[in-house]
Scaffold this motif. Structure first.
Motif, mmCIF file in Angstrom:
data_model
loop_
_atom_site.group_PDB
_atom_site.id
_atom_site.type_symbol
_atom_site.label_atom_id
_atom_site.label_comp_id
_atom_site.label_asym_id
_atom_site.label_seq_id
_atom_site.Cartn_x
_atom_site.Cartn_y
_atom_site.Cartn_z
ATOM 1 N N VAL A 208 53.739 1.923 -24.502
ATOM 2 C CA VAL A 208 54.224 2.119 -23.139
ATOM 3 C C VAL A 208 53.162 1.617 -22.167
ATOM 4 O O VAL A 208 52.134 2.257 -21.949
ATOM 5 C CB VAL A 208 54.561 3.602 -22.883
ATOM 6 N N ASN B 166 57.745 0.352 -36.064
ATOM 7 C CA ASN B 166 58.489 1.257 -35.179
ATOM 8 C C ASN B 166 57.597 1.927 -34.144
ATOM 9 O O ASN B 166 57.769 3.106 -33.834
ATOM 10 C CB ASN B 166 59.228 2.330 -35.987
ATOM 11 N N THR B 167 56.670 1.179 -33.608
ATOM 12 C CA THR B 167 55.773 1.690 -32.573
ATOM 13 C C THR B 167 56.254 1.229 -31.201
ATOM 14 O O THR B 167 56.643 0.068 -31.029
ATOM 15 C CB THR B 167 54.335 1.211 -32.807
ATOM 16 N N ALA B 168 56.213 2.140 -30.237
ATOM 17 C CA ALA B 168 56.491 1.793 -28.840
ATOM 18 C C ALA B 168 55.192 1.905 -28.059
ATOM 19 O O ALA B 168 54.577 2.979 -28.019
ATOM 20 C CB ALA B 168 57.548 2.722 -28.261
ATOM 21 N N THR C 278 58.111 -3.050 -33.622
ATOM 22 C CA THR C 278 57.199 -2.749 -32.508
ATOM 23 C C THR C 278 57.740 -3.329 -31.204
ATOM 24 O O THR C 278 58.198 -4.468 -31.173
ATOM 25 C CB THR C 278 55.805 -3.313 -32.790
ATOM 26 N N ILE C 279 57.658 -2.546 -30.144
ATOM 27 C CA ILE C 279 58.037 -3.052 -28.832
ATOM 28 C C ILE C 279 56.976 -2.690 -27.808
ATOM 29 O O ILE C 279 56.334 -1.636 -27.901
ATOM 30 C CB ILE C 279 59.405 -2.521 -28.358
ATOM 31 N N THR C 280 56.783 -3.579 -26.837
ATOM 32 C CA THR C 280 55.979 -3.251 -25.664
ATOM 33 C C THR C 280 56.942 -2.824 -24.563
ATOM 34 O O THR C 280 57.822 -3.586 -24.166
ATOM 35 C CB THR C 280 55.133 -4.443 -25.209
ATOM 36 N N CYS C 281 56.794 -1.603 -24.096
ATOM 37 C CA CYS C 281 57.654 -1.086 -23.028
ATOM 38 C C CYS C 281 57.041 -1.518 -21.702
ATOM 39 O O CYS C 281 56.278 -0.783 -21.077
ATOM 40 C CB CYS C 281 57.754 0.432 -23.132
ATOM 41 N N VAL D 215 54.630 6.620 -30.391
ATOM 42 C CA VAL D 215 54.876 6.229 -29.005
ATOM 43 C C VAL D 215 53.535 6.352 -28.289
ATOM 44 O O VAL D 215 53.058 7.469 -28.042
ATOM 45 C CB VAL D 215 55.940 7.110 -28.339
ATOM 46 N N THR E 59 51.131 6.125 -25.245
ATOM 47 C CA THR E 59 51.143 6.169 -23.776
ATOM 48 C C THR E 59 49.744 6.165 -23.186
ATOM 49 O O THR E 59 49.598 6.060 -21.971
ATOM 50 C CB THR E 59 51.886 7.432 -23.290
ATOM 51 N N THR F 136 50.293 -4.964 -21.649
ATOM 52 C CA THR F 136 49.727 -4.310 -22.818
ATOM 53 C C THR F 136 48.647 -5.209 -23.390
ATOM 54 O O THR F 136 48.822 -6.438 -23.428
ATOM 55 C CB THR F 136 50.807 -4.057 -23.885
ATOM 56 N N SER G 193 60.571 -7.570 -33.569
ATOM 57 C CA SER G 193 59.735 -6.979 -32.521
ATOM 58 C C SER G 193 59.980 -7.656 -31.184
ATOM 59 O O SER G 193 60.389 -8.819 -31.120
ATOM 60 C CB SER G 193 58.251 -7.100 -32.891
#
Length: 430
Positions: free
Chosen positions: A373, A369-371, A345-348, A389, A391, A358, A328
């Motif tokens: 944003v 596998n969550t983004a 998981t990533i923080t965009c 995803v 937002t 975030t 992550s």
């Protein structure tokens, strides 16, 4: 050094050589003047707030020291000359040098290196005083066989030192003004000259990248020994690299191939597993880091939190008991206590212009596998479905699903594919 970077700024355990030396000098001397080469603004900035003076022409060590004299004309007392590429001289050694000067007109530091190489040789009189120093280029074979070598550091009363600096000349093999020539001038005035011996490890210099690597190896060995003496365990200490300011608590366990950049503080009972890299971060008591984790500046990992393999944190605040165990990226984020961050998981956090934050609430669960944003907030005890995803903010205690709806196609599995392939093959044969 074959470098655009001034030699004095080459790092040793994550800090420029000159700053290692200044840290020791600041504990002994009331005034410091740094002689720099022309067009070295980075060096002048690094040594601030100490005064600097530019040596416009590279005419030798004595000439360099002479440049500082006008800035010290109003000073009365002992003056020492030290070198930025001898960065490991300790405070006790400097104090011994000054104490030795009390016994004589001029005192200098000397050492007995395992390989004297091209160091200048210290020639002693029968009484044990320093008779003269001869540079390697000017030395005879008999003089080159002497094991006592000059470290370059000298100390004298202000009036004596400045007078001798004004009197030295460049009549030697290199055509330079040698600082060591003040030894002969002192002796000619009937002044006693004495040498204070110190360990080679303190006085060794770095005139090449290979020599800098040797200094780094010695420095790392001392830092590791101090860390282990302070209660840290290293399973393969020779593979662990520490910074000059690394702080390790008691009962910290460090696996192989861990690297600490500047600004790391680790509390008690933390485990840092193999191949992790930490810089500019704080790790609270009982946390587990790695293996293969990267903690970047501005990160704080809370008590008993877990940061696992291939997880990267940047400006991330992880609360107590947070788990981010797999693959992550969490940047510009605050994660509440007890939250769980799923794999992938990533923080965009970057939109191409600005960074955004975030927030993940206490006890929240973010599926794999969550983004996220940014700017966005996931509330306390909220659940984010895998593959989403996000937002928009997720309220506390809510379930967020942000992905395409699954569609199942009957008879399109393996059996259907095999039947279709067989039909195509028969058609081609007909």
């Amino acid at each position: 050094m074959r470098s655009a970077l001034p030699k004095a700024l080459h790092p040793l355990a994550g800090k420029p050589m000159i700053n290692h030396l200044l840290a020791a000098c600041e504990q002994v001397f009331e005034r410091i003047v740094v002689v720099v080469g022309p067009e070295m603004p980075a060096l002048e900035k690094a040594v601030a707030p100490h005064a600097t003076v530019v040596q416009a022409e590279r005419l030798g060590t004595g000439h360099a020291a002479r440049q500082a004299a006008p800035l010290l004309r109003d000073f009365s007392g002992d003056v020492a000359v030290l070198y930025a590429d001898n960065p490991l001289i300790s405070v006790p050694t400097i104090r011994r040098l000054i104490g030795k000067r009390d016994e004589a007109g001029l005192a200098l530091l000397a050492m007995r290196p395992a390989d004297p190489g091209r160091y200048g040789r210290v020639v002693l009189s029968p009484a044990g005083n320093v008779d003269r120093i001869v540079e390697w280029a000017d030395a005879s074979e008999v003089e080159r066989a002497i094991g006592l070598c000059n470290a370059g550091v000298v100390c004298a009363r202000d009036a004596d030192l400045f007078r001798w600096l004004d009197a030295i000349n460049d009549k030697n093999a290199k055509g330079e003004y040698y600082l060591t020539d003040i030894v002969g001038l002192a002796a000619a005035e009937g002044k006693r000259v004495v040498a204070e011996e110190a360990a080679e490890a303190e006085l060794a210099g770095a005139n090449s990248r290979a020599e800098l690597a040797l200094l780094e190896a010695g420095t790392q060995a001392r830092l590791r020994a101090a860390a282990m003496a302070g209660g840290a365990t290293m399973t393969a200490p020779e593979t662990v690299f520490l910074s000059w300011d690394t702080q390790l608590g008691e009962d910290v366990t460090i696996g192989p191939n861990v690297v600490f950049g500047p600004g790391v503080m680790v509390e008690n009972s933390v485990e840092i597993r193999a191949f992790s890299h930490l810089e500019g971060c704080t790790v609270r008591r009982g946390a587990i880091i790695g293996p293969f984790a990267r903690l970047r500046p501005g990160t704080e990992v809370g008590r008993a939190a877990h940061v696992g393999n291939f997880v990267e944190l940047k400006a991330a605040m992880l609360g107590e008991g947070v788990k981010a165990n797999h693959l992550s990226y969490l940047g510009d984020v605050k994660v509440g206590a007890g939250a769980n961050i799923g794999a992938g998981t990533i923080t965009c956090n970057y939109d191409g212009v600005s960074k955004h934050r975030t927030e993940i609430g206490t006890g929240a669960f973010v599926g794999s596998n969550t983004a996220l944003v940014a700017p966005v907030r996931v509330g306390d005890r909220a659940l984010v479905a895998a593959g989403s995803v996000i937002t928009e903010d997720v309220p506390e205690d809510a379930l967020a699903i942000a992905r395409g709806r699954q569609a199942n196609k009957p008879d399109r599995g393996f059996k259907g594919k095999q039947a279709a392939d067989k039909a195509i093959a028969m058609k081609e044969m007909s």
